[in-house]
Design an enzyme around this catalytic site. Structure first.
Site, mmCIF file in Angstrom:
data_model
loop_
_atom_site.group_PDB
_atom_site.id
_atom_site.type_symbol
_atom_site.label_atom_id
_atom_site.label_comp_id
_atom_site.label_asym_id
_atom_site.label_seq_id
_atom_site.Cartn_x
_atom_site.Cartn_y
_atom_site.Cartn_z
ATOM 1 N N ARG A 114 -16.955 -4.063 -14.279
ATOM 2 C CA ARG A 114 -15.673 -4.698 -13.930
ATOM 3 C C ARG A 114 -14.565 -4.493 -14.953
ATOM 4 N NH1 ARG A 114 -19.878 -7.357 -12.087
ATOM 5 N NH2 ARG A 114 -19.862 -8.019 -9.904
ATOM 6 N N HIS A 139 -16.711 -0.994 -10.439
ATOM 7 C CA HIS A 139 -17.294 0.337 -10.239
ATOM 8 C C HIS A 139 -16.290 1.401 -9.783
ATOM 9 C CE1 HIS A 139 -21.085 -1.311 -11.242
ATOM 10 N NE2 HIS A 139 -21.500 -1.694 -10.058
ATOM 11 N N HIS A 214 -26.710 4.082 -10.722
ATOM 12 C CA HIS A 214 -26.977 2.763 -10.142
ATOM 13 C C HIS A 214 -28.249 2.752 -9.290
ATOM 14 C CE1 HIS A 214 -26.025 -1.284 -8.973
ATOM 15 N NE2 HIS A 214 -24.786 -1.230 -9.430
ATOM 16 N N ASP A 286 -27.378 -10.508 -14.136
ATOM 17 C CA ASP A 286 -26.338 -9.519 -13.823
ATOM 18 C C ASP A 286 -25.424 -9.464 -15.047
ATOM 19 O OD1 ASP A 286 -24.576 -7.777 -12.682
ATOM 20 O OD2 ASP A 286 -24.031 -9.050 -10.978
ATOM 21 N N GLU A 350 -28.501 -0.299 -15.636
ATOM 22 C CA GLU A 350 -27.335 0.590 -15.675
ATOM 23 C C GLU A 350 -26.904 0.761 -17.127
ATOM 24 O OE1 GLU A 350 -24.489 -1.316 -12.734
ATOM 25 O OE2 GLU A 350 -26.293 -2.490 -12.484
HETATM 26 C C1 GLA Z 1 -23.461 -4.205 -10.732
HETATM 27 C C2 GLA Z 1 -22.686 -5.444 -10.817
HETATM 28 C C3 GLA Z 1 -23.207 -6.411 -9.816
HETATM 29 C C4 GLA Z 1 -23.146 -5.825 -8.427
HETATM 30 C C5 GLA Z 1 -23.844 -4.513 -8.397
HETATM 31 C C6 GLA Z 1 -23.638 -3.798 -7.086
HETATM 32 O O1 GLA Z 1 -24.701 -4.372 -11.216
HETATM 33 O O2 GLA Z 1 -22.663 -6.021 -12.105
HETATM 34 O O3 GLA Z 1 -22.490 -7.614 -9.866
HETATM 35 O O4 GLA Z 1 -21.810 -5.657 -8.048
HETATM 36 O O5 GLA Z 1 -23.416 -3.676 -9.418
HETATM 37 O O6 GLA Z 1 -23.865 -4.605 -5.989
#
Ligand code: GLA
Length: 385
Positions: A114, A139, A214, A286, A350
């Site tokens: 983000r 993304h 991803h 996350d 990631e």
């Molecule tokens: C990343 C983001 C998550 C989500 C995924 C895709 O990991 O941090 O919040 O958006 O990608 O769904």
């Protein structure tokens, strides 16, 4: 009598020769050149022809990659008994990838994760990006690198099979400055079960860059329940806490004594439902972990083990961080073989620079300048025990 036999033999040889020729030409028309198998993956809604490339090695591993989004479509790896299964989530056909919103297997860019408020500045000039995740940009924007058609070619590799994908992202695309030339090379070594990804990029204007892959892993095989019993190790003493829109606050927080501490191997599900503000904000894991590394170069970021199949994944990277995402937004939508992928059906690791780095001077810089060459490397290594 002898003459007749000779004639028959000559005729047979001619027939075998013609048969061989037509087989060779039919193989080449199917795209069998070099060592990587190439087949059609269909046409985009815009009419562009898309391919699927399959790389294989001598240790039972097979990876297929499409040039739509430079996306890993299947990744087959043996379990402890030597039986291979596809361990990444995805779709059977191209339209799944064109319409999908989960980034299954994709190359993510120009900026992975983000950017707060879809805004950042370079040298006092502010750039505005399309917002595609509430108030933020996620993304790379609305049409990120994951939805672009890449150019693919097999390249020479001493270790095994290598597939190169390139994409030229135009100045101003999704609001980012500079013509960015991106290259992603996928290598499957012949003698080792690992997928190596090498990222290279150059620009003609100052820009920001954060490239990652991803892939969503379920080491029991995609579509085989959730990953809560997978055991995770993250080589990290700190993470970047987020606000409720998943933007880092800027703090580097110690993981010690929190559910974010994965320095010793812990089942993903063990603490995921604890009443912890960070877990509530993320709907699970996350977050970006700050990797503990011994100097520069490739270092071990994460290890995930599936007690059921015995498969183990090790992730090594040159990047400073890793986003461990526990598939919290998966909602049961169907993937390969019409199998539903419910919440936490897979996890992502990631490798990356930290989210929203352009707006945090204390984070490692994601600025790329003309004449500099960006290079990073990530290895997904597999074994079974
Ligand atoms: C990343 C983001 C998550 C989500 C995924 C895709 O990991 O941090 O919040 O958006 O990608 O769904």
């Amino acid at each position: 009598m002898i003459k007749a036999k000779q004639k028959a033999r000559t005729l047979l040889c001619v027939l075998i020769f013609i048969g061989g020729l037509s087989l060779a030409s039919s193989l080449s028309s199917q795209g069998m050149r070099g060592t990587i198998k190439k087949e059609s993956f269909g046409k985009t809604t815009g009419g562009e022809q898309i391919e699927l490339y399959s790389l294989t090695n001598k240790k039972g591993m097979e990876v297929s990659i499409t040039n739509f989004g430079a996306t890993v479509v299947t990744l087959k790896v043996p379990d402890r008994s030597g039986k291979a299964a596809d361990i990444v989530l995805g779709y059977d056909t191209l339209d799944g990838y064109e319409n999908g919103t989960s980034y299954f297997g994709a190359t993510v860019g120009r900026y992975g994760n983000r950017i707060a408020g879809g805004k950042f500045s370079i040298d006092g000039k502010t750039y505005t990006l399309p917002k595609n995740n509430g108030e933020n940009t996620l993304h790379g924007g609305i049409v990120g690198f994951n939805k672009r058609v890449w150019k693919a070619q097999e390249i020479a590799s001493k270790e095994g099979e290598s597939l190169e994908m390139t994409y030229l992202s135009a100045d101003g695309e999704e609001g980012f400055p500079g013509n960015l030339s991106a290259k992603v090379v996928f290598t499957l070594p012949a003698e080792r079960n690992e997928l190596r990804i090498d990222y290279t990029a150059t620009t003609d204007k100052d820009t920001v860059l954060n490239l990652t892959n991803h892939s969503y892993f379920n080491l029991s095989g995609e579509g085989n329940g959730d990953i809560l019993d997978h055991v995770m190790t993250l080589h990290s003493k700190q993470f970047t806490p987020v606000d409720k829109t998943l933007i880092p606050t800027g703090e580097l927080k110690n993981v010690g004594g929190t559910p974010m501490d994965f320095n010793s191997a812990t089942a993903i599900g063990k603490r995921i439902n604890e009443n912890d503000e960070q877990l509530v904000f993320g709907k699970g894991y996350d977050h970006n972990w700050v990797l503990t590394r011994a100097g520069g170069g490739l270092s071990m970021a994460a290890e995930a083990y599936d007690p059921k199949s015995g498969r183990k994944l090790e992730v090594l990277t040159t990047e400073p961080g890793v986003q461990f995402y526990s598939g919290n937004f998966l909602d049961g939508a169907k993937g390969k073989g019409n199998k539903p992928y419910p919440q936490r059906a897979a996890f992502c690791l990631e490798t990356q620079h930290f989210p929203d780095s352009p707006n945090h001077a204390n984070f490692p810089s994601t600025l790329l300048k003309p004449n500099a060459v960006f290079h990073s490397q990530t290895v997904f290594r597999f074994s079974a025990k």
